[in-house]
Motif scaffolding. Structure first.
Motif, PDB file in Angstrom:
ATOM      1  N   GLY A 198       0.798  -1.221   0.000  1.00  0.00           N
ATOM      2  CA  GLY A 198       0.000   0.000   0.000  1.00  0.00           C
ATOM      3  C   GLY A 198       0.826   1.262   0.000  1.00  0.00           C
ATOM      4  N   GLY A 199       2.127   1.132   0.227  1.00  0.00           N
ATOM      5  CA  GLY A 199       3.018   2.293   0.228  1.00  0.00           C
ATOM      6  C   GLY A 199       3.340   2.742  -1.187  1.00  0.00           C
ATOM      7  N   ALA A 200       3.593   4.018  -1.326  1.00  0.00           N
ATOM      8  CA  ALA A 200       3.851   4.605  -2.641  1.00  0.00           C
ATOM      9  C   ALA A 200       5.150   4.104  -3.257  1.00  0.00           C
ATOM     10  N   PHE A 201       5.123   3.948  -4.572  1.00  0.00           N
ATOM     11  CA  PHE A 201       6.312   3.700  -5.381  1.00  0.00           C
ATOM     12  C   PHE A 201       6.191   4.625  -6.584  1.00  0.00           C
ATOM     13  N   ASN A 202       6.757   5.827  -6.442  1.00  0.00           N
ATOM     14  CA  ASN A 202       6.620   6.869  -7.453  1.00  0.00           C
ATOM     15  C   ASN A 202       7.991   7.262  -7.978  1.00  0.00           C
ATOM     16  N   THR A 203       8.100   7.379  -9.297  1.00  0.00           N
ATOM     17  CA  THR A 203       9.347   7.832  -9.903  1.00  0.00           C
ATOM     18  C   THR A 203       9.038   8.885 -10.961  1.00  0.00           C
ATOM     19  N   THR A 204      10.019   9.747 -11.206  1.00  0.00           N
ATOM     20  CA  THR A 204       9.918  10.745 -12.263  1.00  0.00           C
ATOM     21  C   THR A 204      11.088  10.542 -13.208  1.00  0.00           C
ATOM     22  N   MET A 205      10.750  10.208 -14.471  1.00  0.00           N
ATOM     23  CA  MET A 205      11.769   9.979 -15.489  1.00  0.00           C
ATOM     24  C   MET A 205      11.718  11.107 -16.524  1.00  0.00           C
ATOM     25  N   HIS A 206      12.910  11.413 -17.060  1.00  0.00           N
ATOM     26  CA  HIS A 206      13.036  12.465 -18.065  1.00  0.00           C
ATOM     27  C   HIS A 206      13.630  11.873 -19.338  1.00  0.00           C
ATOM     28  N   ALA A 207      12.931  12.071 -20.450  1.00  0.00           N
ATOM     29  CA  ALA A 207      13.425  11.616 -21.752  1.00  0.00           C
ATOM     30  C   ALA A 207      14.427  12.637 -22.284  1.00  0.00           C
ATOM     31  N   PRO A 208      15.340  12.200 -23.123  1.00  0.00           N
ATOM     32  CA  PRO A 208      16.307  13.147 -23.703  1.00  0.00           C
ATOM     33  C   PRO A 208      15.638  14.203 -24.582  1.00  0.00           C
ATOM     34  N   THR A 209      14.415  13.944 -25.032  1.00  0.00           N
ATOM     35  CA  THR A 209      13.670  14.901 -25.854  1.00  0.00           C
ATOM     36  C   THR A 209      12.881  15.907 -25.023  1.00  0.00           C
TER      37      THR A 209
END
Length: 155
Positions: free
Chosen positions: A53-64
């Motif tokens: 139930g705990g969060a698993f959040n990521t922020t990814m950035h594309a080269p574009t």
């Protein structure tokens, strides 16, 4: 291990590090952001609440320039053995906007300080599986696993 799912993509490899160490690079957000996205993609942040139930959040950035917010929760956490997460829900069991996959990651002792690492992506539909394949699942997840292994050698 559960039977192979019809809509599954997976990779398995031997990693030259013990399960505790491999689990750690998944569980520690500061370590996860160093290997999570296959270069030239980058991960700028990760929020990990390591419990069902705990969060698993990521922020990814594309080269574009695109930014990908991946919001999900853990369904199962067995330290040094297994992590299961999904984007079907967000923290607080709030339904996700559009469920895409459930990740099923295992860390098995392979002897001699090594780990049999298996990463499975279980999709809701054949179309989602195909989309993930076309996004470069095999290349991307293998590249991330290689980046993870390189990080483990530095720890």
């Amino acid at each position: 291990m559960p039977k192979i799912a019809e809509h599954e993509l997976s990779l398995s490899r031997i990693i030259n590090a013990p399960p505790e160490k491999v689990f750690r690079v998944w569980a520690d957000p500061e370590l996860l952001i160093q290997w999570w996205a296959p270069l030239p993609y980058l991960t700028s942040q990760a929020f990990i609440d390591l419990r069902p139930g705990g969060a698993f959040n990521t922020t990814m950035h594309a080269p574009t320039g695109e930014i990908y917010e991946n919001l999900g929760v853990f369904l199962d956490v067995v330290p040094n053995q297994r992590l299961v997460f999904t984007d079907a829900f967000q923290e607080g069991w709030v339904p996700g906007e559009r469920p895409f996959m459930t990740g099923y990651i295992t860390f098995e002792d392979a002897g001699n300080g090594a780990t049999k690492y298996t990463a499975r992506a279980l999709h809701w539909t054949a179309e989602d599986k195909q989309t993930h394949e076309e996004m470069g699942f095999e290349e991307g997840w293998n590249a991330a696993a290689e980046q993870m292994e390189a990080l483990l050698q530095r720890l």
